[in-house]
Design a protein around this motif. Structure first.
Motif, PDB file in Angstrom:
ATOM      1  N   GLU A 198      14.160 -45.926  36.149  1.00 48.84           N
ATOM      2  CA  GLU A 198      15.481 -45.315  36.020  1.00 48.84           C
ATOM      3  C   GLU A 198      16.042 -45.641  34.647  1.00 48.84           C
ATOM      4  O   GLU A 198      16.712 -46.664  34.477  1.00 48.84           O
ATOM      5  N   GLY A 199      15.725 -44.781  33.682  1.00 51.02           N
ATOM      6  CA  GLY A 199      16.093 -44.970  32.288  1.00 51.02           C
ATOM      7  C   GLY A 199      17.322 -45.823  32.025  1.00 51.02           C
ATOM      8  O   GLY A 199      17.198 -46.966  31.586  1.00 51.02           O
ATOM      9  N   SER A 218      14.119 -49.030  41.663  1.00 55.55           N
ATOM     10  CA  SER A 218      14.020 -47.985  42.675  1.00 55.55           C
ATOM     11  C   SER A 218      12.545 -47.845  43.046  1.00 55.55           C
ATOM     12  O   SER A 218      11.683 -48.096  42.202  1.00 55.55           O
ATOM     13  N   PRO A 219      12.242 -47.462  44.292  1.00 57.05           N
ATOM     14  CA  PRO A 219      10.832 -47.294  44.663  1.00 57.05           C
ATOM     15  C   PRO A 219      10.268 -45.954  44.211  1.00 57.05           C
ATOM     16  O   PRO A 219       9.236 -45.495  44.717  1.00 57.05           O
ATOM     17  N   GLN A 220      10.932 -45.330  43.252  1.00 55.51           N
ATOM     18  CA  GLN A 220      10.646 -43.954  42.863  1.00 55.51           C
ATOM     19  C   GLN A 220       9.157 -43.603  42.773  1.00 55.51           C
ATOM     20  O   GLN A 220       8.663 -42.741  43.479  1.00 55.51           O
ATOM     21  N   LEU A 221       8.434 -44.280  41.885  1.00 54.24           N
ATOM     22  CA  LEU A 221       7.053 -43.841  41.630  1.00 54.24           C
ATOM     23  C   LEU A 221       6.167 -44.106  42.840  1.00 54.24           C
ATOM     24  O   LEU A 221       5.278 -43.319  43.151  1.00 54.24           O
ATOM     25  N   TYR A 222       6.427 -45.192  43.540  1.00 50.51           N
ATOM     26  CA  TYR A 222       5.596 -45.521  44.708  1.00 50.51           C
ATOM     27  C   TYR A 222       5.839 -44.549  45.849  1.00 50.51           C
ATOM     28  O   TYR A 222       4.921 -44.142  46.545  1.00 50.51           O
ATOM     29  N   GLU A 260      11.165 -39.285  50.542  1.00 51.96           N
ATOM     30  CA  GLU A 260      10.315 -38.427  49.713  1.00 51.96           C
ATOM     31  C   GLU A 260       9.448 -37.581  50.630  1.00 51.96           C
ATOM     32  O   GLU A 260       8.986 -38.058  51.671  1.00 51.96           O
ATOM     33  N   GLU A 261       9.256 -36.316  50.243  1.00 52.35           N
ATOM     34  CA  GLU A 261       8.535 -35.408  51.141  1.00 52.35           C
ATOM     35  C   GLU A 261       7.691 -34.408  50.343  1.00 52.35           C
ATOM     36  O   GLU A 261       8.140 -33.881  49.320  1.00 52.35           O
ATOM     37  N   ALA A 262       6.480 -34.138  50.859  1.00 54.35           N
ATOM     38  CA  ALA A 262       5.573 -33.195  50.194  1.00 54.35           C
ATOM     39  C   ALA A 262       5.817 -31.766  50.679  1.00 54.35           C
ATOM     40  O   ALA A 262       6.308 -31.557  51.797  1.00 54.35           O
ATOM     41  N   PRO A 422       3.271 -30.611  45.555  1.00 59.49           N
ATOM     42  CA  PRO A 422       4.685 -30.500  45.155  1.00 59.49           C
ATOM     43  C   PRO A 422       5.498 -31.354  46.115  1.00 59.49           C
ATOM     44  O   PRO A 422       5.162 -31.441  47.299  1.00 59.49           O
ATOM     45  N   HIS A 423       6.555 -31.976  45.608  1.00 55.34           N
ATOM     46  CA  HIS A 423       7.343 -32.845  46.483  1.00 55.34           C
ATOM     47  C   HIS A 423       8.744 -33.023  45.940  1.00 55.34           C
ATOM     48  O   HIS A 423       9.027 -32.698  44.782  1.00 55.34           O
ATOM     49  N   ALA A 424       9.616 -33.527  46.807  1.00 53.56           N
ATOM     50  CA  ALA A 424      11.018 -33.728  46.436  1.00 53.56           C
ATOM     51  C   ALA A 424      11.557 -34.892  47.248  1.00 53.56           C
ATOM     52  O   ALA A 424      10.961 -35.276  48.263  1.00 53.56           O
ATOM     53  N   GLY A 425      12.671 -35.426  46.812  1.00 53.51           N
ATOM     54  CA  GLY A 425      13.226 -36.565  47.555  1.00 53.51           C
ATOM     55  C   GLY A 425      14.581 -36.972  47.005  1.00 53.51           C
ATOM     56  O   GLY A 425      15.139 -36.325  46.109  1.00 53.51           O
ATOM     57  N   PHE A 426      15.095 -38.061  47.568  1.00 60.70           N
ATOM     58  CA  PHE A 426      16.391 -38.573  47.096  1.00 60.70           C
ATOM     59  C   PHE A 426      16.490 -40.072  47.360  1.00 60.70           C
ATOM     60  O   PHE A 426      15.717 -40.640  48.149  1.00 60.70           O
ATOM     61  N   GLY A 427      17.461 -40.682  46.693  1.00 57.33           N
ATOM     62  CA  GLY A 427      17.824 -42.079  46.944  1.00 57.33           C
ATOM     63  C   GLY A 427      19.298 -42.128  47.284  1.00 57.33           C
ATOM     64  O   GLY A 427      20.132 -41.585  46.556  1.00 57.33           O
TER      65      GLY A 427
END
Ligand code: AMO
Length: 458
Positions: A198-199, A218-222, A260-262, A422-427
């Protein structure tokens, strides 16, 4: 209750250090009832109850103790001629906050909490309170938060704090239940990591054997990697940010609800997020009515969560005399203005690509914009997310554009060669969400032991 309030006020003023009294052993005493199990129908039955003393009131030769266990209040009434000299004398030495066990007989009394009180036969002093905390249990005006945090474990005994953390518990259960019933897998990802995701927010560095490592932001990449095998994942866990400014809505350690979801895009996960928020608000309203009454707060839910594009928001703000340069984040003044127009939950979507991290996908028809969203409550951002970049080539390009070194992300980029869907998600910031459920203005009030620049203990 009014007796209890008056009494706790009186005792809170006396703060003299007291002489310790001898403690009893727990031994083989075990609880027969929580306060929540007590009903007038139990009249005449024996019981063992435990709790800490919320108030003590003497009236002639009768002493009324009100003890609090994890579920609520229990009245204990000791009449001198019933309990005998020795026990009565022991009761006279009890102090507020002392933890005790009471063995006795239940007696139906309409005015007592739950319509029943305990007539004691034996009392064990199990944890003696030698000082009275400077915190009145029912006061609206409390010592400063900093003062209360010094003895947070005791501060959390306040009924208002108990109400907040009961809501926290129910909200957590409801989020987890919603995701599990909709087929998401609960995962755990490393909290010790090698590179930032997270820049903007700063990292906490640490020594990992002989290497530098960091606490995760954040667990973003994992979570993105895990959709390759599990498709729908979520994690509820700590995230760490070395926030430079002290605000009412930033912690250095918070609980992030990551989803996160594919095979979906940002519109689908926005629907999921909205469904979660709706369900949690309904659950809290129905299961925590008593706690909301204690907090004198009613969570709100709009009929629809409006979805404003970033461009629309800038126009609305301009109409209200608040200018934001295109491509800038929304200032607190801008958010305050939006809150006047939208006091409850709403989305801002399609942010400029430059406002969002490298893993957020650009819009196909307009790469200046991204498939992204923030969920906002009034002026408080409670979640953010979007469609992700799922091509390795694009991800490398985006990393470079953000001034990041793709080599530091080699471990991540590598898996994109093996069919990343393809996938999308949120925190979702769990404590911020709780602020909206409990009406608290300071994020620390909804956190057991908050961490910020000034608080590393307790
Ligand atoms: P972001 O950085 O927006 O996105 O964080 C997600 C949500 O976490 C909460 N939050 C905080 N809460 C308390 N204290 C803080 N210091 C703090 N910082 C953030 C906010 C925020 O909306 N990886 C992305 C999410 C994603 O795209 O899936 C991320 O971390 O409520």
């Amino acid at each position: 209750l009014s007796d209890l309030k008056a009494e706790s006020k009186k005792t809170a003023v006396k703060q003299k250090k007291r002489v310790e009294i001898e403690l009893d052993e727990l031994g083989d005493w075990r609880r027969t009832h929580y306060s929540s199990n007590l009903t007038p129908e139990l009249d005449g039955q024996g019981c063992v109850v435990f709790g800490w003393i919320a108030s003590i009131r003497h009236q002639g030769n009768i002493t009324f103790l009100v003890i609090m266990d994890k579920d609520g209040l229990i009245q204990v009434t000791a009449k001198k001629d019933e309990v005998g000299e020795e026990l009565y004398e022991k009761i006279q030495r009890l102090t507020p906050h002392t933890s005790i066990g009471v063995k006795g007989v239940l007696k139906a009394i309409p005015k007592a909490p739950n319509g029943v009180e305990v007539r004691p036969k034996e009392i064990k002093v199990l944890g003696y309170a030698s000082v009275t905390p400077p915190i009145q249990l029912y006061a609206r005006k409390l010592p400063s938060l900093d003062k209360r945090l010094e003895i947070r474990a005791v501060d959390l005994r306040r009924p208002a704090a108990q109400a907040i953390f009961k809501i926290r518990q129910e909200a957590l259960k409801a989020i987890r239940a919603h995701l599990l019933k909709n087929g998401y897998q609960e995962v755990h990802t490393p909290k010790i990591i090698s590179s930032a995701t997270e820049g903007g927010a700063a990292l906490f560095p640490l020594l990992y054997y002989d290497k530098e490592a960091f606490l995760t932001q954040s667990p973003q990449l994992y979570k993105e990697q895990l959709v390759m095998a599990f498709e729908k994942v979520f994690e509820i866990g700590p995230a760490f940010r070395a926030e430079q400014s002290r605000t009412l809505e930033h912690l250095s350690e918070f609980i992030s609800v990551d989803v996160e979801e594919a095979y979906v895009d940002y519109r689908d996960v926005m629907n999921r997020l909205e469904a979660i928020v709706r369900e949690v608000v309904e659950v809290v309203k129905s299961r925590c009515a008593k706690e909301l009454a204690t907090l004198q707060y009613e969570p709100t839910l709009p009929d629809t969560f409006k979805r404003f594009t970033y461009d629309e928001v800038l126009e609305i703000l301009a109409e209200h005399g608040c200018k934001v340069e295109w491509g800038e984040d929304l200032s607190s003044a801008a958010l305050a203005k939006l809150a006047e127009l939208n006091p409850s939950y709403y989305f801002i979507i399609d942010w400029p690509t430059q406002c969002k991290p490298f893993y957020i996908s650009q819009k196909k028809d307009d790469p200046k914009l991204s498939e992204s969203f923030d969920l906002i409550f009034g002026s408080l951002e409670i979640a953010s997310g979007g469609t992700r970049v799922s091509s390795r080539r694009v991800l490398e390009k985006r990393l470079k554009e953000k001034g990041l070194n793709p080599k530091s992300f080699a471990y991540h980029l590598k898996v994109f060669d093996y069919g990343m869907p393809p996938h999308a998600g949120f925190g979702l910031g769990f404590e911020r969400f709780l602020m909206t459920l409990t009406g608290q203005k300071n994020i620390r009030e909804v956190t057991y032991f908050p961490r910020d620049q000034r608080h590393l203990t307790p």
